[in-house]
Design a protein around this motif. Structure first.
Motif, PDB file in Angstrom:
ATOM      1  N   ILE A  97      -8.690  -3.861   6.416  1.00 56.50           N
ATOM      2  CA  ILE A  97      -7.285  -3.607   6.715  1.00 56.50           C
ATOM      3  C   ILE A  97      -7.035  -2.114   6.550  1.00 56.50           C
ATOM      4  O   ILE A  97      -7.920  -1.360   6.166  1.00 56.50           O
ATOM      5  CB  ILE A  97      -6.338  -4.425   5.805  1.00 56.50           C
ATOM      6  N   ASP A  98      -5.806  -1.677   6.831  1.00 56.26           N
ATOM      7  CA  ASP A  98      -5.420  -0.261   6.753  1.00 56.26           C
ATOM      8  C   ASP A  98      -6.385   0.615   7.546  1.00 56.26           C
ATOM      9  O   ASP A  98      -7.142   1.420   6.994  1.00 56.26           O
ATOM     10  CB  ASP A  98      -5.355   0.200   5.298  1.00 56.26           C
ATOM     11  N   LEU A  99      -6.307   0.478   8.858  1.00 59.75           N
ATOM     12  CA  LEU A  99      -7.253   1.161   9.740  1.00 59.75           C
ATOM     13  C   LEU A  99      -6.663   2.404  10.408  1.00 59.75           C
ATOM     14  O   LEU A  99      -7.255   2.965  11.326  1.00 59.75           O
ATOM     15  CB  LEU A  99      -7.738   0.189  10.815  1.00 59.75           C
ATOM     16  N   GLU A 142       5.379   7.184  15.994  1.00 57.45           N
ATOM     17  CA  GLU A 142       4.090   7.653  16.493  1.00 57.45           C
ATOM     18  C   GLU A 142       2.954   7.255  15.562  1.00 57.45           C
ATOM     19  O   GLU A 142       1.867   6.851  16.001  1.00 57.45           O
ATOM     20  CB  GLU A 142       4.108   9.176  16.668  1.00 57.45           C
ATOM     21  N   ALA A 143       3.187   7.348  14.240  1.00 55.01           N
ATOM     22  CA  ALA A 143       2.156   6.994  13.268  1.00 55.01           C
ATOM     23  C   ALA A 143       1.909   5.485  13.253  1.00 55.01           C
ATOM     24  O   ALA A 143       0.769   5.032  13.099  1.00 55.01           O
ATOM     25  CB  ALA A 143       2.568   7.476  11.876  1.00 55.01           C
ATOM     26  N   VAL A 144       2.988   4.701  13.408  1.00 54.71           N
ATOM     27  CA  VAL A 144       2.860   3.238  13.440  1.00 54.71           C
ATOM     28  C   VAL A 144       2.051   2.810  14.667  1.00 54.71           C
ATOM     29  O   VAL A 144       1.138   1.988  14.580  1.00 54.71           O
ATOM     30  CB  VAL A 144       4.251   2.582  13.455  1.00 54.71           C
ATOM     31  N   GLU A 145       2.388   3.394  15.812  1.00 53.11           N
ATOM     32  CA  GLU A 145       1.671   3.072  17.041  1.00 53.11           C
ATOM     33  C   GLU A 145       0.208   3.504  16.951  1.00 53.11           C
ATOM     34  O   GLU A 145      -0.696   2.819  17.445  1.00 53.11           O
ATOM     35  CB  GLU A 145       2.343   3.758  18.238  1.00 53.11           C
ATOM     36  N   ALA A 146      -0.028   4.645  16.300  1.00 49.40           N
ATOM     37  CA  ALA A 146      -1.401   5.140  16.164  1.00 49.40           C
ATOM     38  C   ALA A 146      -2.237   4.185  15.321  1.00 49.40           C
ATOM     39  O   ALA A 146      -3.410   3.925  15.634  1.00 49.40           O
ATOM     40  CB  ALA A 146      -1.394   6.532  15.536  1.00 49.40           C
ATOM     41  N   GLU A 147      -1.643   3.616  14.255  1.00 44.18           N
ATOM     42  CA  GLU A 147      -2.387   2.676  13.416  1.00 44.18           C
ATOM     43  C   GLU A 147      -2.656   1.376  14.176  1.00 44.18           C
ATOM     44  O   GLU A 147      -3.750   0.811  14.078  1.00 44.18           O
ATOM     45  CB  GLU A 147      -1.628   2.379  12.124  1.00 44.18           C
ATOM     46  N   HIS A 180     -14.396   4.310   8.230  1.00 43.22           N
ATOM     47  CA  HIS A 180     -13.113   3.702   7.880  1.00 43.22           C
ATOM     48  C   HIS A 180     -12.152   4.725   7.293  1.00 43.22           C
ATOM     49  O   HIS A 180     -10.950   4.704   7.537  1.00 43.22           O
ATOM     50  CB  HIS A 180     -13.327   2.559   6.879  1.00 43.22           C
ATOM     51  N   ASN A 181     -12.644   5.621   6.468  1.00 41.10           N
ATOM     52  CA  ASN A 181     -11.867   6.720   5.874  1.00 41.10           C
ATOM     53  C   ASN A 181     -10.989   6.302   4.701  1.00 41.10           C
ATOM     54  O   ASN A 181     -10.251   7.132   4.172  1.00 41.10           O
ATOM     55  CB  ASN A 181     -11.001   7.427   6.929  1.00 41.10           C
ATOM     56  N   ASP A 182     -11.024   5.032   4.309  1.00 34.51           N
ATOM     57  CA  ASP A 182     -10.259   4.603   3.132  1.00 34.51           C
ATOM     58  C   ASP A 182     -10.854   3.298   2.605  1.00 34.51           C
ATOM     59  O   ASP A 182     -10.143   2.338   2.316  1.00 34.51           O
ATOM     60  CB  ASP A 182      -8.785   4.411   3.511  1.00 34.51           C
ATOM     61  N   TYR A 183     -12.168   3.285   2.427  1.00 36.97           N
ATOM     62  CA  TYR A 183     -12.906   2.057   2.134  1.00 36.97           C
ATOM     63  C   TYR A 183     -12.945   1.818   0.627  1.00 36.97           C
ATOM     64  O   TYR A 183     -13.593   2.547  -0.117  1.00 36.97           O
ATOM     65  CB  TYR A 183     -14.322   2.189   2.680  1.00 36.97           C
ATOM     66  N   GLY A 242       0.816  -1.204   0.000  1.00 37.21           N
ATOM     67  CA  GLY A 242       0.000   0.000   0.000  1.00 37.21           C
ATOM     68  C   GLY A 242       0.842   1.243   0.000  1.00 37.21           C
ATOM     69  O   GLY A 242       2.062   1.193  -0.192  1.00 37.21           O
ATOM     70  N   ALA A 243       0.198   2.380   0.241  1.00 37.11           N
ATOM     71  CA  ALA A 243       0.891   3.663   0.177  1.00 37.11           C
ATOM     72  C   ALA A 243       1.921   3.814   1.290  1.00 37.11           C
ATOM     73  O   ALA A 243       2.955   4.459   1.095  1.00 37.11           O
ATOM     74  CB  ALA A 243      -0.124   4.797   0.243  1.00 37.11           C
TER      75      ALA A 243
END
Length: 395
Positions: A275-277, A137-142, A257-260, A113-114
Motif C-alpha cells: 500500500i502507499d504507492l 494533483e498529488a492524489v491523482e498521482a498516487e 517502492h520508496n517507503d517499504y 498514515g502521514a
C-alpha cells in the motif's frame, strides 16, 4: 458562459448545450476572456454542460492550441464524457469526470498514515481520504502510481476512482481482507521472523521487475527534492555534495517502492500486498534498502534516546523494528553474512543522511534542532564523502 479569475487561474464555466447554433458566439466569448484575463493557467469547468457537438469540441481544441499548454476540462458528466471519449478528445485534452461525493461518517477506520486515513467504505471497497492540504494533483498521482504498479505485476490493491470527501479528496480501492505486518506482529509476536523473511523475499522479487522506460518517475527524485528545500541549513557546497552522493548510486530501471516497511505491507489471505504507492518509481534497489535501514534501524536513535518498548511511528516497538531489520537483511542477502555486513556498511551513512534531511524538511522542526541535525551531517556524513562516492552498489 461564465468565468472566474482566481490565483492566476482563469476558469471558464460552460453551460447548457454547445452546438452549431452557438459555437461561433461561444468561441468569441472565450477568446475575449482570454485576452482580458491573461493567466498562467486556464481550465474549463463543465459541471453545467449538458451537451457538446463536434463543432464545440473544435472550439476547445482552438483554445488549447492558442494556449500552447494543456487544457484541463473538469467536472465532466458521464454523458458528456462519452462524447469526448468516442471522438478521441480525451487524448487531445486533459478531461476529468465529475467526482462523486462520498461520506465516511460512521465508517470503520482501517489504517492511518502521514497523508491520510483509510476507511472501510463497503464490503468490497475502502477509501483513502487524504488530508485537506493534499492537492488533487498529488492524489491523482498516487492513484496513477497504484495503477501502473498493479500493471507491472506488483501485488497491491486495485485503485478505482478519485472522489470528494468533504473538503478533501479520496481514492477508492478494493477492500482487502488484510492487516498490516505491524498489526500482525502486535497480535502475535512469534510471527515476526516469518514476516520479516517473507517481506524480504517479496522485496527481492520486486527489485527484479524491470520498469519500461518512462512508465514510472525516477525513484531518486524524492531524495533530490528533499535536499533542494534545505538551502537555509547548508552551504551551496554542502548541498552539491548531498546531490553528488545520491548521483553516485547508479540509475537503474528496477521497481522501487520508496517507503517499504511493515506498516505499508499488508497480509491478505497469506499473501503480502503493498500500500502507499504514491512515491513508487524506477531506480536502484539500493534506495529501498537505505530507506529500510533508516526507518527500522535509525528512527528514534540518532539524536535522542528512546526506550526499546516505545512504539515507533510504524506501529511496533523500536526493539521489534531492529529485530525485523536484522532478519530482513539476512534474508534479502540470502543468508550470506559477508554480504550483510557489506550492505549495512554502505547503507548506514546514506540512511543517516536521509534521516537528517527528512527531519529537517519537517515543518515543525525547531530552529534549535535544525543546527543539531545539520552539524550531525557535517560531523558524521561529510567526512565519509570520498568513501561513499566509491561504493559499489552490486547487491
Amino acid at each position: 458562459m461564465k468565468t472566474e479569475f482566481k490565483n492566476d487561474t482563469l476558469t471558464i464555466l460552460l453551460e447548457g448545450r454547445i452546438d452549431s447554433n452557438n459555437t461561433g458566439e461561444t468561441e468569441m466569448q472565450i477568446m475575449s476572456e482570454l485576452s482580458r484575463n491573461p493567466a498562467s493557467k486556464v481550465q474549463i469547468d463543465a459541471e453545467s454542460l449538458e451537451y457538446i457537438s463536434s463543432a464545440g469540441l473544435r472550439v476547445l481544441l482552438k483554445v488549447r492550441k492558442q494556449l500552447k499548454t494543456s487544457l484541463p476540462v473538469l467536472n465532466v458528466s458521464g454523458e458528456v464524457y462519452d462524447i469526448f471519449s468516442v471522438t478521441g478528445f480525451t487524448e487531445l485534452l486533459d478531461v476529468h469526470r465529475k467526482m462523486r461525493e462520498v461520506s465516511v461518517e460512521g465508517c470503520e477506520v482501517v489504517g492511518e498514515g502521514a497523508n491520510g486515513t483509510v476507511y472501510r467504505l463497503t464490503r468490497d471497497e475502502m477509501i483513502k481520504v487524504f488530508k485537506y492540504n493534499v492537492p488533487l494533483e498529488a492524489v491523482e498521482a498516487e492513484r496513477e502510481a497504484s495503477h501502473k504498479t498493479f500493471m507491472l505485476g506488483v501485488p497491491c490493491a486495485i485503485a478505482f476512482d478519485t472522489v470528494k470527501c468533504g473538503d478533501s479528496y479520496g481514492t477508492i480501492y478494493e477492500m482487502l481482507n488484510a492487516g498490516t505486518l505491524s498489526e500482525r506482529i502486535n497480535a502475535d509476536h512469534d510471527r515476526l521472523p516469518e514476516l520479516a523473511r517473507s517481506s524480504a523475499r517479496l522485496l527481492r522479487q520486486l527489485h527484479g521487475i524491470d520498469v519500461p522506460e518512462g512508465q514510472m518517475p525516477r525513484a531518486s527524485r524524492l531524495l533530490h527534492n528533499t535536499i533542494d528545500n534545505l538551502t537555509g541549513d547548508f552551504t551551496p557546497e554542502e548541498i552539491a555534495k548531498m546531490h553528488a552522493l545520491y548521483d553516485a548510486i547508479p540509475e537503474e530501471n528496477h521497481f522501487v517502492h520508496n517507503d517499504y516497511h511493515p506498516k505499508n505491507i499488508m497480509e491478505s489471505n497469506g499473501e503480502l500486498m503493498l500500500i502507499d504507492l504514491g512515491d513508487a518509481g524506477a531506480g536502484n534497489p539500493a534506495i529501498d534498502l537505505i530507506h529500510c535501514y533508516f526507518v527500522l534501524e535509525l528512527t528514534g536513535h540518532v539524536l535522542r534516546g528512546v526506550s526499546d518498548d516505545d512504539i515507533g511511528f510504524i506501529g511496533i516497538t523500536y526493539r521489534d523494528m531492529r529485530e525485523f531489520w536484522n532478519i530482513f537483511v539476512d534474508e534479502y542477502c540470502g543468508g550470506d553474512k559477508e554480504k550483510v555486513i557489506s550492505l549495512q556498511e554502505k547503507v548506514k551513512p546514506y540512511a543517516l543522511m536521509m534521516y537528517i534531511t527528512t527531519a529537517l524538511a519537517h515543518p515543525l522542526m525547531t530552529q534549535e534542532y535544525r543546527k543539531i541535525y545539520a552539524d550531525k551531517f557535517r560531523n558524521e556524513v561529510l567526512p565519509r564523502f570520498d568513501e561513499m562516492m566509491s561504493f559499489s552498489w552490486e547487491i
